[in-house]
Design a protein around this motif. Structure first.
Motif, PDB file in Angstrom:
ATOM      1  N   VAL B 123       0.820  -1.213   0.000  1.00  0.00           N
ATOM      2  CA  VAL B 123       0.000   0.000   0.000  1.00  0.00           C
ATOM      3  C   VAL B 123       0.853   1.262   0.000  1.00  0.00           C
ATOM      4  O   VAL B 123       0.359   2.353  -0.325  1.00  0.00           O
ATOM      5  CB  VAL B 123      -0.949   0.029   1.220  1.00  0.00           C
ATOM      6  CG1 VAL B 123      -2.040  -1.000   1.068  1.00  0.00           C
ATOM      7  CG2 VAL B 123      -0.161  -0.155   2.502  1.00  0.00           C
ATOM      8  N   ASN B 124       2.107   1.140   0.378  1.00  0.00           N
ATOM      9  CA  ASN B 124       2.933   2.348   0.429  1.00  0.00           C
ATOM     10  C   ASN B 124       3.075   2.987  -0.951  1.00  0.00           C
ATOM     11  O   ASN B 124       3.033   4.217  -1.074  1.00  0.00           O
ATOM     12  CB  ASN B 124       4.306   2.014   1.000  1.00  0.00           C
ATOM     13  CG  ASN B 124       4.253   1.813   2.492  1.00  0.00           C
ATOM     14  OD1 ASN B 124       4.023   2.751   3.247  1.00  0.00           O
ATOM     15  ND2 ASN B 124       4.434   0.579   2.936  1.00  0.00           N
ATOM     16  N   LEU B 125       3.235   2.176  -1.968  1.00  0.00           N
ATOM     17  CA  LEU B 125       3.339   2.746  -3.312  1.00  0.00           C
ATOM     18  C   LEU B 125       1.971   3.199  -3.807  1.00  0.00           C
ATOM     19  O   LEU B 125       1.837   4.309  -4.348  1.00  0.00           O
ATOM     20  CB  LEU B 125       3.938   1.724  -4.288  1.00  0.00           C
ATOM     21  CG  LEU B 125       4.020   2.200  -5.738  1.00  0.00           C
ATOM     22  CD1 LEU B 125       4.798   3.502  -5.868  1.00  0.00           C
ATOM     23  CD2 LEU B 125       4.632   1.140  -6.640  1.00  0.00           C
ATOM     24  N   PHE B 127      -0.803   3.959  -2.111  1.00  0.00           N
ATOM     25  CA  PHE B 127      -1.260   5.138  -1.385  1.00  0.00           C
ATOM     26  C   PHE B 127      -0.421   6.360  -1.764  1.00  0.00           C
ATOM     27  O   PHE B 127      -0.947   7.476  -1.880  1.00  0.00           O
ATOM     28  CB  PHE B 127      -1.183   4.904   0.132  1.00  0.00           C
ATOM     29  CG  PHE B 127      -2.446   4.327   0.699  1.00  0.00           C
ATOM     30  CD1 PHE B 127      -3.679   4.909   0.440  1.00  0.00           C
ATOM     31  CD2 PHE B 127      -2.412   3.195   1.494  1.00  0.00           C
ATOM     32  CE1 PHE B 127      -4.844   4.374   0.952  1.00  0.00           C
ATOM     33  CE2 PHE B 127      -3.576   2.642   2.012  1.00  0.00           C
ATOM     34  CZ  PHE B 127      -4.795   3.232   1.737  1.00  0.00           C
ATOM     35  N   GLY B 128       0.850   6.161  -1.921  1.00  0.00           N
ATOM     36  CA  GLY B 128       1.713   7.278  -2.302  1.00  0.00           C
ATOM     37  C   GLY B 128       1.307   7.875  -3.637  1.00  0.00           C
ATOM     38  O   GLY B 128       1.188   9.098  -3.783  1.00  0.00           O
ATOM     39  N   LEU B 129       1.065   6.997  -4.608  1.00  0.00           N
ATOM     40  CA  LEU B 129       0.668   7.497  -5.926  1.00  0.00           C
ATOM     41  C   LEU B 129      -0.691   8.193  -5.874  1.00  0.00           C
ATOM     42  O   LEU B 129      -0.870   9.280  -6.442  1.00  0.00           O
ATOM     43  CB  LEU B 129       0.631   6.345  -6.930  1.00  0.00           C
ATOM     44  CG  LEU B 129       1.980   5.795  -7.374  1.00  0.00           C
ATOM     45  CD1 LEU B 129       1.782   4.619  -8.325  1.00  0.00           C
ATOM     46  CD2 LEU B 129       2.800   6.878  -8.044  1.00  0.00           C
ATOM     47  N   PHE B 131      -2.043   9.538  -3.346  1.00  0.00           N
ATOM     48  CA  PHE B 131      -1.867  10.783  -2.595  1.00  0.00           C
ATOM     49  C   PHE B 131      -1.340  11.896  -3.511  1.00  0.00           C
ATOM     50  O   PHE B 131      -1.858  13.022  -3.515  1.00  0.00           O
ATOM     51  CB  PHE B 131      -0.896  10.519  -1.436  1.00  0.00           C
ATOM     52  CG  PHE B 131      -0.552  11.734  -0.639  1.00  0.00           C
ATOM     53  CD1 PHE B 131      -1.493  12.360   0.166  1.00  0.00           C
ATOM     54  CD2 PHE B 131       0.739  12.262  -0.675  1.00  0.00           C
ATOM     55  CE1 PHE B 131      -1.172  13.481   0.915  1.00  0.00           C
ATOM     56  CE2 PHE B 131       1.072  13.379   0.063  1.00  0.00           C
ATOM     57  CZ  PHE B 131       0.123  13.995   0.859  1.00  0.00           C
ATOM     58  N   VAL B 132      -0.329  11.579  -4.303  1.00  0.00           N
ATOM     59  CA  VAL B 132       0.205  12.563  -5.246  1.00  0.00           C
ATOM     60  C   VAL B 132      -0.861  12.970  -6.256  1.00  0.00           C
ATOM     61  O   VAL B 132      -1.017  14.152  -6.581  1.00  0.00           O
ATOM     62  CB  VAL B 132       1.457  11.999  -5.970  1.00  0.00           C
ATOM     63  CG1 VAL B 132       1.908  12.939  -7.072  1.00  0.00           C
ATOM     64  CG2 VAL B 132       2.577  11.774  -4.981  1.00  0.00           C
ATOM     65  N   LEU B 171      -6.380   1.156  -3.141  1.00  0.00           N
ATOM     66  CA  LEU B 171      -6.671  -0.213  -2.700  1.00  0.00           C
ATOM     67  C   LEU B 171      -7.065  -1.117  -3.866  1.00  0.00           C
ATOM     68  O   LEU B 171      -6.834  -2.326  -3.809  1.00  0.00           O
ATOM     69  CB  LEU B 171      -7.778  -0.194  -1.638  1.00  0.00           C
ATOM     70  CG  LEU B 171      -7.366   0.389  -0.281  1.00  0.00           C
ATOM     71  CD1 LEU B 171      -8.503   0.242   0.728  1.00  0.00           C
ATOM     72  CD2 LEU B 171      -6.113  -0.291   0.254  1.00  0.00           C
TER      73      LEU B 171
END
Lengths: 188, 237
Positions: B123-125, B127-129, B131-132, B171
């Motif tokens: 999820v880090n990638l 969610f990061g994407l 988010f950006v 997700l």
């Protein structure tokens, strides 16, 4: 700073992000920057140039088609003009040939007529000359012959001439002989 | 090093969300995800620079054609949803997202689930994407129509929507890729050694389809979110 390698056994909720998200965001921003800075411009330029090339080729193709059509129209026009001109020249040639043939025929007829007239005149002159010669010689011969026959001399010139003239006049009376020379001689 | 998401050797269990981690100043870093992201990013940048250096007008390579087709499709989507002139920078933005997600997903076809899992299975990638993406969408909306952007939050459903957008976006990608990884581990676990390669290979091929599909979905949704934010008519939800 503490760096410790370990295996995370899902101690936390794996649906929640950790500090890795910052690294991921930075990595994406780096990738975005590199692509935007060094990949995007040449790729866009190549595509734009290709589109321009395609447009130019399409325009050139249209122009070539137009020129071809114009050339074909000019060719057809020139061909029709040449045919018209050839027909005109042919007609003129035929007319000239007919005219020349007619002129030559008239000239030939005139020449024939001229030659014929000259021949007739020449024949007439020769005939007249022969007649004159014969008249002179025949008179003497006839007198001589007559003198032999009758045994006397025809000394009288006047009588002798009258006799000859009468003879010649009789000679002119022979059928089929021209009258001109005889008439001339007879009348004198 | 033991498997990242699988502990099948003893007890036949599958462990989800297991990562090779390091601790930095008290914070946890998923090292396998970071490395996998860097690998995918290096592939994207490497191929991109290779294409850029050999970019040809008359004789493009197959890779250049693939890049150009991707670019054209994204441009078409942007044009249909918001108009390229409205925000031309959305195209390279979505282009970078599409390529990064695609090659991150494609790492799933390598038999390296244990030490180099696809980073989109974390999820880090994702969610990061997302988010950006949402930051960019909100920034663009505020910049163009600030009053309208804040006004539409008078509707509580709009607030929920703006929250659920990045969550569903991330997700969806995460779940699809992670499920592929789990399926591979299940196949290894359930099938005998002499047979498992058949479904294993079949699922790896299916992973290619999943990888492309999810990259397309994420990219199109990103563009749609931009389109919604820049729509002339304010959406009152």
């Amino acid at each position: 700073m503490t760096v410790l390698a370990q295996e995370q056994e899902g101690g936390g909720n794996f649906l929640l992000p950790n500090l890795t998200i910052v690294i991921e965001v930075l990595a994406f921003l780096l990738i975005l920057y590199v692509l935007r800075r060094w990949v995007w411009p040449p790729l866009s330029k190549a595509m734009n140039d290709r589109q321009a090339m395609v447009r130019r080729q399409a325009a050139e193709s249209t122009e070539a088609t137009r020129r071809l059509r114009q050339a074909e129209e000019r060719f057809d026009s020139a061909l029709a003009e040449a045919r018209r001109e050839a027909a005109t020249i042919r007609d003129e040639a035929r007319a000239d040939a007919k005219r020349i043939r007619e002129e030559m025929r008239v000239a030939a007829d005139a020449e024939v007529e001229r030659i014929r007239q000259r021949g007739e005149e020449q024949l007439a002159r020769q005939r007249e000359q022969v007649t004159r010669q014969l008249r002179a010689e025949l008179g003497g011969l006839a007198v001589q012959l007559a003198e032999r026959i009758i045994g006397q001399s025809l000394a009288d010139d006047g009588l002798r001439r009258a006799t000859v003239d009468r003879f010649l006049a009789d000679l002119d009376q022979v059928p089929g002989e021209p009258r001109k020379a005889g008439a001339a001689g007879g009348a004198s | 090093m033991s498997p990242a998401v699988l502990l099948a050797a003893e007890g036949g269990e599958i462990h989800i969300g297991k990562h090779w981690t390091v601790s930095l100043l008290g914070f946890t870093l998923n090292l396998d995800t970071i490395i996998a992201t860097l690998v995918a990013g290096a592939i994207v940048i490497g191929l991109g620079l290779w294409v850029a250096r050999r970019a040809s007008v008359g004789k493009p390579t197959k890779l250049q054609i693939a890049f150009e087709v991707t670019k054209e499709q994204i441009e078409q989507q942007v044009e249909d949803n918001l108009g390229i002139r409205t925000a031309p920078w959305v195209v390279p933005f979505a282009f970078a997202i599409a390529l990064l997600i695609l090659f991150s997903n494609l790492l799933a076809i390598l038999p390296s689930e244990e030490w180099l899992p696809p980073p989109t299975a974390d999820v880090n990638l994702t969610f990061g994407l997302s988010f950006v993406v949402m930051l960019a969408v909100w920034f663009t909306a505020i910049k163009r129509h600030p009053v309208r952007f804040f006004a539409h939050f008078k509707n509580p459903m709009a607030i929920i929507e703006e929250i659920t957008k990045p969550i569903s976006l991330s997700l969806r990608l995460f779940g699809n890729v992670l499920s592929g990884v789990i399926m591979i581990q299940l196949i290894i676990l359930l099938f005998p050694v002499w047979l498992f390669w058949v479904p294993f290979t079949a699922w790896k091929l299916f992973d290619i389809f999943i990888a492309v599909l999810q990259a397309v979905i994420f990219t199109i949704l990103t563009i749609i979110y931009f389109g919604q934010a820049l729509a002339e008519e304010s959406d009152a939800h």
